[in-house]
Design a protein around this motif. Structure first.
Motif, PDB file in Angstrom:
ATOM      1  N   ARG A  60       0.814  -1.167  -0.009  1.00  0.00           N
ATOM      2  CA  ARG A  60       0.038  -0.011  -0.123  1.00  0.00           C
ATOM      3  C   ARG A  60       0.854   1.297   0.107  1.00  0.00           C
ATOM      4  NH1 ARG A  60      -5.585   0.927   2.096  1.00  0.00           N
ATOM      5  NH2 ARG A  60      -5.980   2.703   2.917  1.00  0.00           N
ATOM      6  N   PRO A  61       0.526   2.196  -0.971  1.00  0.00           N
ATOM      7  CA  PRO A  61       1.462   3.472  -0.656  1.00  0.00           C
ATOM      8  C   PRO A  61       1.127   4.152   0.572  1.00  0.00           C
ATOM      9  CG  PRO A  61      -0.232   3.544  -2.628  1.00  0.00           C
ATOM     10  CD  PRO A  61      -0.718   2.201  -1.915  1.00  0.00           C
ATOM     11  N   SER A  62       2.329   4.523   0.885  1.00  0.00           N
ATOM     12  CA  SER A  62       2.510   5.263   2.254  1.00  0.00           C
ATOM     13  C   SER A  62       1.772   6.437   2.780  1.00  0.00           C
ATOM     14  CB  SER A  62       3.943   5.161   2.874  1.00  0.00           C
ATOM     15  OG  SER A  62       4.443   6.421   1.930  1.00  0.00           O
ATOM     16  N   ASP A  63       1.137   7.252   1.683  1.00  0.00           N
ATOM     17  CA  ASP A  63       0.392   8.200   1.759  1.00  0.00           C
ATOM     18  C   ASP A  63      -0.982   7.961   1.776  1.00  0.00           C
ATOM     19  OD1 ASP A  63      -0.197   7.750  -1.002  1.00  0.00           O
ATOM     20  OD2 ASP A  63       0.213   9.822  -1.448  1.00  0.00           O
ATOM     21  N   ASN A  64      -1.376   6.853   1.999  1.00  0.00           N
ATOM     22  CA  ASN A  64      -2.646   6.375   2.133  1.00  0.00           C
ATOM     23  C   ASN A  64      -3.175   5.944   3.566  1.00  0.00           C
ATOM     24  OD1 ASN A  64      -5.474   5.524   1.667  1.00  0.00           O
ATOM     25  ND2 ASN A  64      -5.046   4.026   0.108  1.00  0.00           N
ATOM     26  N   PRO A  65      -3.792   6.863   4.445  1.00  0.00           N
ATOM     27  CA  PRO A  65      -4.076   6.529   5.795  1.00  0.00           C
ATOM     28  C   PRO A  65      -4.892   5.378   5.954  1.00  0.00           C
ATOM     29  CG  PRO A  65      -5.204   8.303   5.146  1.00  0.00           C
ATOM     30  CD  PRO A  65      -4.494   7.906   3.849  1.00  0.00           C
ATOM     31  N   LEU A  66      -4.937   5.055   7.217  1.00  0.00           N
ATOM     32  CA  LEU A  66      -5.687   3.609   7.645  1.00  0.00           C
ATOM     33  C   LEU A  66      -7.048   4.137   8.366  1.00  0.00           C
ATOM     34  CD1 LEU A  66      -2.825   1.243   8.492  1.00  0.00           C
ATOM     35  CD2 LEU A  66      -3.885   1.462   6.345  1.00  0.00           C
ATOM     36  N   ILE A  67      -7.983   3.342   8.348  1.00  0.00           N
ATOM     37  CA  ILE A  67      -9.036   3.464   9.290  1.00  0.00           C
ATOM     38  C   ILE A  67      -8.765   2.859  10.770  1.00  0.00           C
ATOM     39  CG2 ILE A  67     -11.481   2.914   9.749  1.00  0.00           C
ATOM     40  CD1 ILE A  67     -11.699   3.107   6.617  1.00  0.00           C
ATOM     41  N   VAL A  68      -9.143   3.407  11.787  1.00  0.00           N
ATOM     42  CA  VAL A  68      -8.835   2.999  13.237  1.00  0.00           C
ATOM     43  C   VAL A  68     -10.352   2.240  13.691  1.00  0.00           C
ATOM     44  CG1 VAL A  68      -8.343   3.429  15.358  1.00  0.00           C
ATOM     45  CG2 VAL A  68      -6.944   4.412  13.487  1.00  0.00           C
ATOM     46  N   HIS A  69     -10.267   1.026  14.062  1.00  0.00           N
ATOM     47  CA  HIS A  69     -11.413   0.152  14.511  1.00  0.00           C
ATOM     48  C   HIS A  69     -11.350  -0.007  15.998  1.00  0.00           C
ATOM     49  CE1 HIS A  69     -10.812  -0.794  10.223  1.00  0.00           C
ATOM     50  NE2 HIS A  69     -12.124  -1.195  10.240  1.00  0.00           N
ATOM     51  N   ILE A  70     -12.429   0.380  16.493  1.00  0.00           N
ATOM     52  CA  ILE A  70     -12.499   0.203  18.005  1.00  0.00           C
ATOM     53  C   ILE A  70     -13.716  -0.472  18.500  1.00  0.00           C
ATOM     54  CG2 ILE A  70     -11.325   2.552  18.691  1.00  0.00           C
ATOM     55  CD1 ILE A  70     -14.142   3.585  18.431  1.00  0.00           C
ATOM     56  N   GLY A  71     -13.553  -0.893  19.604  1.00  0.00           N
ATOM     57  CA  GLY A  71     -14.888  -1.955  20.000  1.00  0.00           C
ATOM     58  C   GLY A  71     -15.692  -1.608  21.060  1.00  0.00           C
TER      59      GLY A  71
END
Ligand code: AMP
Ligand code: MG
Length: 344
Positions: A60-71
């Protein structure tokens, strides 16, 4: 690295599988797990070393942020500067569920790669028993994009994850096929009115019922500098090996197209409603009954992946209206096709 796939099923005693997943995550490793949208590839969101492994495994390109999942909803305030009132309403209404909310992140808490240098972060609580159990046992936020190689259709079955990431990740929790089948809606609430950065299972209409006006940029608005964007949407997505062409859902027209393409020497895979079964494609992948958009979204990526197992040299995909979840389906189909339509 050997990739282990473990079945986690409500009817089995899966405590050991969850414990292993939790240990791996705490050790800075990545784990693939099912959500109600697609399979995710997770790492502890505060652990830069673990998060970087996600980017490596996916390419994955490093400038593509990730979604943070929480419970739990309570965890949001640990990572967000100030939760806007409309965001809180949306969380209370749609969580757990396929809605990612982009808000201002507190500084210095999340691994830098999660936000890819942005001041904002996208969070969501997935509506899937396996994902929720994992998050609640881990008691930490998990950054997770879809568990596919970058550019490929997102995985809706554990076997898809295996096909893409075998040997690159240690563990896949196999919870069967995901339900919705396309990724979450991404909504930016740092602007007013909020903007849909990526359409998904929670539609504009559903959002507006709770918080009033929401902007869903049209295709021409999307390209304007002033329109907020999800960094990831500029990349190629959801693409099978053979080129995909979009085509209007009209049997006579699709029949002609198949005839023409065959004369040009093509083998044709057709993605279309069930009623198109007998119009002569070499390979046929039915979406379900005409107008059944839930079925269409749940099958779309599996069908696109299945095309790679055929000898099709061209994939024709019939389109649907952009009403309701149709907006999300058409967004993914347009990307799979790179915007190309069949022209007579
Ligand atoms: P994926 O994880 O592959 O489902 O993709 C997540 C999508 O959300 C990508 O298009 C990202 O660019 C987008 N996204 C994640 N975090 C943010 C953020 N802070 N601001 C805008 N878009 C984001
Ligand atoms: Mg993805």
């Amino acid at each position: 690295m050997e990739t282990i796939r473990m079945l986690v099923d409500n009817n089995l005693n899966c405590e050991k599988s969850y414990a292993q997943a939790v240990d791996l995550l705490n050790d800075g490793e990545v784990v693939a797990f099912p959500t109600e949208t697609v399979y995710g590839l997770g790492a502890v969101a505060t652990d830069e070393k673990g998060v970087r492994k996600i980017f490596e495994a996916k390419g994955r390109p490093s400038d593509n942020p990730l979604i943070v999942h929480i419970g739990t909803i309570e965890e949001v305030s640990n990572f967000i500067e100030e939760i806007p009132e409309n965001a809180l309403k949306l969380m209370n209404t749609f969580w757990p569920g396929p809605l990612t909310v982009i808000m201002k992140a507190k500084k210095g808490l999340l691994a830098p790669s999660v936000t890819a240098g942005l001041t904002t972060v996208g969070m969501r609580m997935p509506n899937h028993d396996v994902a929720l159990q994992l998050l609640r046992k881990l008691k930490k936020p998990v950054a997770a994009p879809s568990a596919n190689r970058s550019g490929k259709p997102s995985p809706t079955k554990a076997i898809h994850v295996e096909e893409d990431l075998q040997g690159r990740i240690p563990l896949i929790l196999d919870g069967g096929a995901t339900g919705i089948g396309i990724e979450s809606t991404v909504l930016d609430v740092t602007v007013n009115p909020p903007v849909i950065l990526r359409p998904g299972g929670v539609t504009k209409e559903m959002l507006e019922e709770v918080i009033g006006e929401v902007i869903q940029p049209t295709k021409s608005q999307e390209t304007l500098d002033t329109t907020p964007k999800a960094p990831g949407m500029k990349y190629t997505h959801y693409a099978p090996n053979a080129p995909v062409l979009l085509i209007e859902s009209d049997q006579a027209f699709v029949g002609e197209a198949i005839h023409e393409l065959r004369n040009e020497g093509h083998k044709i895979a057709l993605l279309a409603p069930l009623s198109f079964e007998n119009i002569g494609a070499d390979y046929f992948f039915p979406y379900g009954d005409e107008g059944d958009k839930e079925m269409m979204s749940s099958k779309l990526y599996d069908d696109l992946r299945a095309c790679d197992k055929t000898e099709a040299t061209i994939i024709l995909a019939t389109t649907t209206s952009t009403e309701g979840v149709g907006a999300a389906i058409m967004n993914r189909l347009e990307k799979a096709a790179g915007g190309k339509w069949y022209n007579r």
